[in-house]
Design a protein around this motif. Structure first.
Motif, PDB file in Angstrom:
ATOM      1  N   SER A  18       0.822  -1.219   0.000  1.00  0.00           N
ATOM      2  CA  SER A  18       0.000   0.000   0.000  1.00  0.00           C
ATOM      3  C   SER A  18       0.852   1.264   0.000  1.00  0.00           C
ATOM      4  CB  SER A  18      -0.938   0.008   1.211  1.00  0.00           C
ATOM      5  OG  SER A  18      -0.198  -0.019   2.418  1.00  0.00           O
ATOM      6  N   LEU A  19       2.113   1.145   0.381  1.00  0.00           N
ATOM      7  CA  LEU A  19       3.017   2.292   0.418  1.00  0.00           C
ATOM      8  C   LEU A  19       3.932   2.359  -0.799  1.00  0.00           C
ATOM      9  CD1 LEU A  19       4.071   2.105   4.186  1.00  0.00           C
ATOM     10  CD2 LEU A  19       2.213   3.448   3.169  1.00  0.00           C
ATOM     11  N   CYS A  20       3.782   1.411  -1.717  1.00  0.00           N
ATOM     12  CA  CYS A  20       4.650   1.329  -2.902  1.00  0.00           C
ATOM     13  C   CYS A  20       4.033   2.061  -4.087  1.00  0.00           C
ATOM     14  CB  CYS A  20       4.885  -0.119  -3.302  1.00  0.00           C
ATOM     15  SG  CYS A  20       5.909  -1.055  -2.172  1.00  0.00           S
ATOM     16  N   GLU A  21       4.878   2.669  -4.876  1.00  0.00           N
ATOM     17  CA  GLU A  21       4.489   3.173  -6.191  1.00  0.00           C
ATOM     18  C   GLU A  21       4.970   2.179  -7.239  1.00  0.00           C
ATOM     19  OE1 GLU A  21       2.732   5.787  -6.926  1.00  0.00           O
ATOM     20  OE2 GLU A  21       2.574   6.647  -4.909  1.00  0.00           O
ATOM     21  N   LYS A  22       4.090   1.874  -8.202  1.00  0.00           N
ATOM     22  CA  LYS A  22       4.448   0.897  -9.222  1.00  0.00           C
ATOM     23  C   LYS A  22       5.730   1.304  -9.944  1.00  0.00           C
ATOM     24  CE  LYS A  22       2.646  -1.417 -13.358  1.00  0.00           C
ATOM     25  NZ  LYS A  22       1.503  -1.512 -14.304  1.00  0.00           N
ATOM     26  N   ALA A  23       5.881   2.571 -10.251  1.00  0.00           N
ATOM     27  CA  ALA A  23       7.072   3.047 -10.960  1.00  0.00           C
ATOM     28  C   ALA A  23       8.338   2.797 -10.144  1.00  0.00           C
ATOM     29  CB  ALA A  23       6.930   4.523 -11.305  1.00  0.00           C
ATOM     30  N   GLU A  24       8.216   2.966  -8.828  1.00  0.00           N
ATOM     31  CA  GLU A  24       9.357   2.728  -7.937  1.00  0.00           C
ATOM     32  C   GLU A  24       9.801   1.278  -8.008  1.00  0.00           C
ATOM     33  OE1 GLU A  24      10.207   3.023  -3.100  1.00  0.00           O
ATOM     34  OE2 GLU A  24       8.159   2.841  -3.870  1.00  0.00           O
ATOM     35  N   VAL A  25       8.837   0.362  -7.967  1.00  0.00           N
ATOM     36  CA  VAL A  25       9.143  -1.056  -7.999  1.00  0.00           C
ATOM     37  C   VAL A  25       9.722  -1.446  -9.368  1.00  0.00           C
ATOM     38  CG1 VAL A  25       8.187  -3.372  -7.784  1.00  0.00           C
ATOM     39  CG2 VAL A  25       7.359  -1.555  -6.289  1.00  0.00           C
ATOM     40  N   GLN A  26       9.123  -0.928 -10.446  1.00  0.00           N
ATOM     41  CA  GLN A  26       9.609  -1.227 -11.790  1.00  0.00           C
ATOM     42  C   GLN A  26      11.058  -0.774 -11.969  1.00  0.00           C
ATOM     43  OE1 GLN A  26       6.468   0.770 -14.015  1.00  0.00           O
ATOM     44  NE2 GLN A  26       5.807  -1.193 -14.857  1.00  0.00           N
ATOM     45  N   LYS A  27      11.389   0.381 -11.437  1.00  0.00           N
ATOM     46  CA  LYS A  27      12.738   0.917 -11.581  1.00  0.00           C
ATOM     47  C   LYS A  27      13.749   0.020 -10.868  1.00  0.00           C
ATOM     48  CE  LYS A  27      15.414   5.210 -11.162  1.00  0.00           C
ATOM     49  NZ  LYS A  27      16.625   4.583 -10.606  1.00  0.00           N
ATOM     50  N   LEU A  28      13.408  -0.428  -9.667  1.00  0.00           N
ATOM     51  CA  LEU A  28      14.309  -1.296  -8.923  1.00  0.00           C
ATOM     52  C   LEU A  28      14.514  -2.635  -9.627  1.00  0.00           C
ATOM     53  CD1 LEU A  28      13.014  -0.568  -5.320  1.00  0.00           C
ATOM     54  CD2 LEU A  28      15.337  -0.163  -6.142  1.00  0.00           C
ATOM     55  N   MET A  29      13.486  -3.113 -10.312  1.00  0.00           N
ATOM     56  CA  MET A  29      13.584  -4.384 -11.002  1.00  0.00           C
ATOM     57  C   MET A  29      14.378  -4.315 -12.298  1.00  0.00           C
ATOM     58  SD  MET A  29       9.805  -6.055 -10.413  1.00  0.00           S
ATOM     59  CE  MET A  29      10.221  -7.526 -11.359  1.00  0.00           C
ATOM     60  N   THR A  30      14.491  -3.130 -12.865  1.00  0.00           N
ATOM     61  CA  THR A  30      15.169  -2.992 -14.153  1.00  0.00           C
ATOM     62  C   THR A  30      16.549  -2.373 -14.050  1.00  0.00           C
ATOM     63  OG1 THR A  30      14.034  -0.871 -14.512  1.00  0.00           O
ATOM     64  CG2 THR A  30      13.027  -2.848 -15.457  1.00  0.00           C
ATOM     65  N   ASP A  31      16.868  -1.724 -12.922  1.00  0.00           N
ATOM     66  CA  ASP A  31      18.189  -1.083 -12.761  1.00  0.00           C
ATOM     67  C   ASP A  31      19.297  -2.149 -12.693  1.00  0.00           C
ATOM     68  OD1 ASP A  31      17.199   1.424 -12.816  1.00  0.00           O
ATOM     69  OD2 ASP A  31      17.326   1.786 -10.646  1.00  0.00           O
TER      70      ASP A  31
END
Length: 237
Positions: free
Chosen positions: A224-237
């Protein structure tokens, strides 16, 4: 419900996970995500006792150490597991697959008993009574996944472990599986550990997200505290 500490996992002599720690709170749905090959499925197999773990590994399940136990004993203590690819028995009917799941896992000296298939599974997955006499191999991928989840639930596990439940499944069935996971958690208070690639599914159906990279957790947060963009960035960096 489940706490992994200093977990090392091996394929042969090759160490593929080193010093992993992961906390799965009781009564929550926890997702483990990450790119292919980072160790997600190996983590689940290690929990189930299907992959060799090192001597320093600690696996506390419901407050008790299970790291040295065989796989069948872990199931007996309340861990349900649906592997990637589902692994139903294609030549057996839907009902026979479920009946196999209710066969007791006996300890030495125990008498043979028999459980009934829980009635709530038929409400959770209406295809089960509808296709009871159909062979598992004749079901669609999504229907097979529902059968595999139901078969894991017939032993009334304390935790359900799912490996890529949406893989190769049509969108409408993905939604059904997501609803089923939430209902399992709400109705029966079953803890869920979920490995998944489909981020939207994870965001909609998890309480916590963990991102794995090279055998370690690099991110942990309430969904509930996550932004989808934040998670996507961590997965692709």
């Amino acid at each position: 419900m489940l706490y992994l500490k200093n977990m090392d996992s091996y394929y042969g002599e090759s160490k593929v996970i080193e010093g992993l720690s992961l906390d799965i709170p009781k009564g929550k749905i926890v997702s483990l995500i990450g790119r292919n090959g980072v160790g997600k499925s190996t983590t689940l197999k290690s929990i189930m006792g299907l992959v060799k773990t090192g001597p320093e590994t600690s696996l506390l399940f419901d407050g008790k150490e299970i790291a040295g136990l065989p796989a069948y004993e872990r199931v007996r203590r309340g861990i349900g597991y649906v592997p990637q690819g589902r692994d139903i028995f294609p030549q057996m009917t839907v009902l026979e697959n479920l009946e196999l799941g209710v066969q007791p896992i006996l300890g030495r000296g125990e008498k043979v008993g028999r459980k009934k298939i829980p009635e709530y599974l038929y409400d959770l997955f209406p295809i089960l009574p509808k296709f009871a006499k159909r062979r598992g191999g004749d079901l669609s991928g999504g229907q097979q996944q529902q059968l595999a989840i139901a078969r894991a639930l017939v032993q009334d596990p304390k935790i359900l472990i799912l490996d890529e439940p949406t893989e190769g499944i049509q969108p409408s069935i993905i939604n059904d599986i997501g609803r089923a996971i939430r209902k399992i958690n709400e109705w029966k208070d079953i803890t869920v550990l979920l490995v998944e690639q489909y981020l939207d599914f994870v965001m909609e159906n998890s309480h916590y997200i963990n991102i794995m990279e090279k055998g370690n957790i690099i991110f942990h947060k309430e969904t509930s505290l996550c932004e989808k963009a934040e998670v996507q960035k961590l997965m692709t960096d």
